[in-house]
Write an enzyme that holds these catalytic residues in place. Structure first.
Site, PDB file in Angstrom:
ATOM      1  N   ASP A 102      28.087  38.109  31.227  1.00 51.85           N
ATOM      2  CA  ASP A 102      27.860  37.890  32.673  1.00 51.85           C
ATOM      3  C   ASP A 102      27.742  36.284  33.151  1.00 51.85           C
ATOM      4  O   ASP A 102      27.068  35.384  32.618  1.00 51.85           O
ATOM      5  CB  ASP A 102      26.189  38.467  32.839  1.00 51.85           C
ATOM      6  CG  ASP A 102      25.660  38.212  34.210  1.00 51.85           C
ATOM      7  OD1 ASP A 102      26.870  38.205  35.128  1.00 51.85           O
ATOM      8  OD2 ASP A 102      24.641  37.889  34.377  1.00 51.85           O
ATOM      9  N   SER A 105      24.745  34.750  35.171  1.00 52.32           N
ATOM     10  CA  SER A 105      23.165  34.328  34.583  1.00 52.32           C
ATOM     11  C   SER A 105      23.519  33.448  33.263  1.00 52.32           C
ATOM     12  O   SER A 105      24.738  33.371  32.754  1.00 52.32           O
ATOM     13  CB  SER A 105      22.553  35.371  34.142  1.00 52.32           C
ATOM     14  OG  SER A 105      23.124  36.347  33.065  1.00 52.32           O
ATOM     15  N   ASN A 107      21.639  32.995  29.692  1.00 47.39           N
ATOM     16  CA  ASN A 107      20.942  33.289  28.675  1.00 47.39           C
ATOM     17  C   ASN A 107      21.336  34.396  27.930  1.00 47.39           C
ATOM     18  O   ASN A 107      21.640  35.538  28.462  1.00 47.39           O
ATOM     19  CB  ASN A 107      19.353  33.539  28.920  1.00 47.39           C
ATOM     20  CG  ASN A 107      19.034  32.159  29.113  1.00 47.39           C
ATOM     21  OD1 ASN A 107      18.784  31.559  30.328  1.00 47.39           O
ATOM     22  ND2 ASN A 107      18.105  31.360  28.213  1.00 47.39           N
ATOM     23  N   TRP A 109      20.129  37.362  25.453  1.00 45.58           N
ATOM     24  CA  TRP A 109      18.971  37.973  24.817  1.00 45.58           C
ATOM     25  C   TRP A 109      18.996  39.474  24.427  1.00 45.58           C
ATOM     26  O   TRP A 109      20.081  40.151  24.981  1.00 45.58           O
ATOM     27  CB  TRP A 109      17.702  37.936  25.954  1.00 45.58           C
ATOM     28  CG  TRP A 109      17.762  38.782  27.237  1.00 45.58           C
ATOM     29  CD1 TRP A 109      18.426  38.085  28.416  1.00 45.58           C
ATOM     30  CD2 TRP A 109      17.741  40.172  27.369  1.00 45.58           C
ATOM     31  NE1 TRP A 109      18.518  39.390  29.378  1.00 45.58           N
ATOM     32  CE2 TRP A 109      18.255  40.541  28.778  1.00 45.58           C
ATOM     33  CE3 TRP A 109      17.498  41.372  26.627  1.00 45.58           C
ATOM     34  CZ2 TRP A 109      18.176  41.724  29.170  1.00 45.58           C
ATOM     35  CZ3 TRP A 109      17.520  42.622  27.272  1.00 45.58           C
ATOM     36  CH2 TRP A 109      17.771  42.768  28.345  1.00 45.58           C
ATOM     37  N   TYR A 144      15.701  38.779  37.113  1.00 46.27           N
ATOM     38  CA  TYR A 144      16.915  38.941  37.408  1.00 46.27           C
ATOM     39  C   TYR A 144      16.557  39.618  38.949  1.00 46.27           C
ATOM     40  O   TYR A 144      15.676  39.941  39.166  1.00 46.27           O
ATOM     41  CB  TYR A 144      17.860  40.009  36.508  1.00 46.27           C
ATOM     42  CG  TYR A 144      18.085  39.376  35.244  1.00 46.27           C
ATOM     43  CD1 TYR A 144      19.241  38.794  35.093  1.00 46.27           C
ATOM     44  CD2 TYR A 144      17.312  39.756  34.168  1.00 46.27           C
ATOM     45  CE1 TYR A 144      19.785  38.223  34.047  1.00 46.27           C
ATOM     46  CE2 TYR A 144      17.512  38.949  32.954  1.00 46.27           C
ATOM     47  CZ  TYR A 144      18.859  38.289  32.789  1.00 46.27           C
ATOM     48  OH  TYR A 144      19.265  37.657  31.617  1.00 46.27           O
ATOM     49  N   ASP A 291      31.327  36.317  40.063  1.00 43.91           N
ATOM     50  CA  ASP A 291      30.414  36.863  39.374  1.00 43.91           C
ATOM     51  C   ASP A 291      30.953  38.183  38.713  1.00 43.91           C
ATOM     52  O   ASP A 291      31.308  39.224  39.346  1.00 43.91           O
ATOM     53  CB  ASP A 291      28.967  37.229  40.169  1.00 43.91           C
ATOM     54  CG  ASP A 291      28.242  37.942  39.202  1.00 43.91           C
ATOM     55  OD1 ASP A 291      27.970  37.910  37.830  1.00 43.91           O
ATOM     56  OD2 ASP A 291      27.057  38.551  39.982  1.00 43.91           O
ATOM     57  N   THR A 294      28.563  41.811  39.145  1.00 38.20           N
ATOM     58  CA  THR A 294      28.502  42.462  40.424  1.00 38.20           C
ATOM     59  C   THR A 294      29.796  43.355  40.656  1.00 38.20           C
ATOM     60  O   THR A 294      30.814  43.072  40.745  1.00 38.20           O
ATOM     61  CB  THR A 294      28.083  41.709  41.550  1.00 38.20           C
ATOM     62  OG1 THR A 294      26.977  40.635  41.213  1.00 38.20           O
ATOM     63  CG2 THR A 294      27.959  42.330  42.768  1.00 38.20           C
TER      64      THR A 294
END
Length: 406
Positions: A102, A105, A107, A109, A144, A291, A294
């Site tokens: 992505d 964003s 991070n 996880w 988010y 992005d 999306t």
């Protein structure tokens, strides 16, 4: 709505005024040798009609929270909107997870073995099963667009496309929003956004691959196939000429990106059927987040209403798709055309019949920014250049083929 973003937007424009004379958008015929890049296969899982309608309703009602400085305080990523997924391995021996790669964003996880409410029947990271685990323990929380998760930071060997980042910092999720993540077709998220957006300021994967000598360049690119077809690919370390035709046109990350931590570029104009919509400021243009997470093109509702009015209705039976106008976005001194074959989304209803929906929608992002989502990225092979802080676009080409995506 105007009252909501008027003050921060004035500050936003003032900031851009100070640097406007320095900003330049330019084209370069530059590509990197394929010997120095690694391709990571991605899987495309298109939405059904019912999923598309649910997502559209959520997007229309959504309002991103504003932070103390008057700018969005959360990622724009809507985790239920993503359609392209890949794999990541964590630990030794490897524990495999399906993630969203992505660019909205920042991070990585995955669900932890300690998670109290993560969905059952899917992988959970077990630190005790890894020989390369290093405890960190710092807490983190991520919000988010449509869900949140929380947990703690750990470190371990993390492998992307066969390249291993030693002692990479990632999040072990101990609790998540079950209404959002409970039915998601992925385990976690691997953020490839800008460093400033990373929770706890953890290092970014591309920067670590370069620092550890695994790739030469902090550059990556996405080829996104349409309609669930195979071939979608993330390229690490540069670009792959198998996925594009012609030169790249580059747009620098806007100075406004220092306030809005996204891969944010500026478009000079947006045209529909050859006529300007007047949506872009003469000074700052239209700020656009590039992005992968999306599934539509999105923009401020007050601007989208005027733009969409130029289309008329999109027939659900797809009978008028060929007669719809071309959308043109001007960036880097180049016009990027997007026809209805891309901005109209074809989805299947419950009976398996194809229906057409307009893939251009309004979203309240707190400030008037646009999102260049998957419809645009499917037509244009896109490269994110972390070394020169820019994003480049070239006409996509089907891999191992001479067919140009038009």
């Amino acid at each position: 709505l105007k009252a909501l973003w008027a003050k921060p937007f004035r500050l936003f424009v003032l900031f851009c005024l100070l640097g406007a004379m320095k900003a330049a958008v330019f084209s370069l015929a530059v590509g990197l040798a394929t010997a120095d890049v690694i391709n990571v296969p991605l899987t495309h899982k298109p939405k059904t009609l019912s999923q598309f309608k649910v997502q559209s309703a959520r997007r229309a009602s959504r309002q991103v929270a504003l932070g103390a400085e008057g700018f969005p305080s959360v990622s724009l990523t809507d985790v239920e909107d993503a359609e392209y997924f890949g794999e990541v391995d964590i630990g030794s021996p490897a524990q495999k997870f399906t993630v969203i790669y992505d660019t909205g964003s920042s991070n990585l996880w995955v669900p932890s073995k300690a998670c109290t409410n993560c969905k059952t029947g899917t992988p959970r990271y077990d630190s005790s099963a890894s020989k390369t685990f290093t405890k960190d323990g710092q807490s983190f929380a991520l919000q988010y667009g449509t869900g949140s998760c929380q947990g703690f930071i750990s470190k371990n060997a993390t492998t992307i496309g066969g390249l291993t980042i030693d002692n990479f910092s990632f999040g072990e999720v101990s609790a998540e929003a079950t209404d959002v993540f409970g039915q998601a077709p992925f385990d976690g998220i691997l953020g490839m956004g800008v460093p400033a957006a990373a929770a706890d300021k953890v290092p970014m994967p591309m920067a670590q691959l370069v620092a550890q000598g695994k790739v030469e360049h902090n550059i990556f690119a996405f080829y996104l196939a349409s309609g669930g077809k195979t071939g979608s690919t993330l390229t690490l370390g540069g670009t792959d000429p198998a996925f594009h035709d012609g030169d790249f046109t580059y747009a620098p990350v806007s100075l406004a990106g220092k306030l809005l931590p996204y891969w944010l570029v500026s478009a000079k104009d947006i045209n529909v059927g050859g006529e300007s919509t007047g949506s872009c400021s003469w000074l700052t243009g239209c700020y656009m987040v590039v992005d992968t997470g999306t599934s539509v093109l999105a923009g401020p509702p007050f601007a989208l209403d005027k733009l969409i009015s130029n289309f008329g209705n999109v027939s659900t039976d797809c009978s008028n798709v060929k007669s719809l106008p071309t959308v043109t976005i001007t960036m880097g001194g180049k016009d990027f055309d997007l026809g209805p074959d891309f901005y109209v989304i074809r989805v299947k209803d419950d009976k398996g019949n194809e229906q057409c929906q307009l893939g251009i929608e309004g979203v309240n992002a707190g400030v008037p920014i646009w999102i260049l989502g998957d419809p645009f990225l499917r037509k244009y092979y896109t490269v994110w250049d972390g070394e020169q802080n820019r994003v480049g676009f070239a006409l996509a080409k089907l891999p191992n083929d001479d067919v140009i995506v038009v």
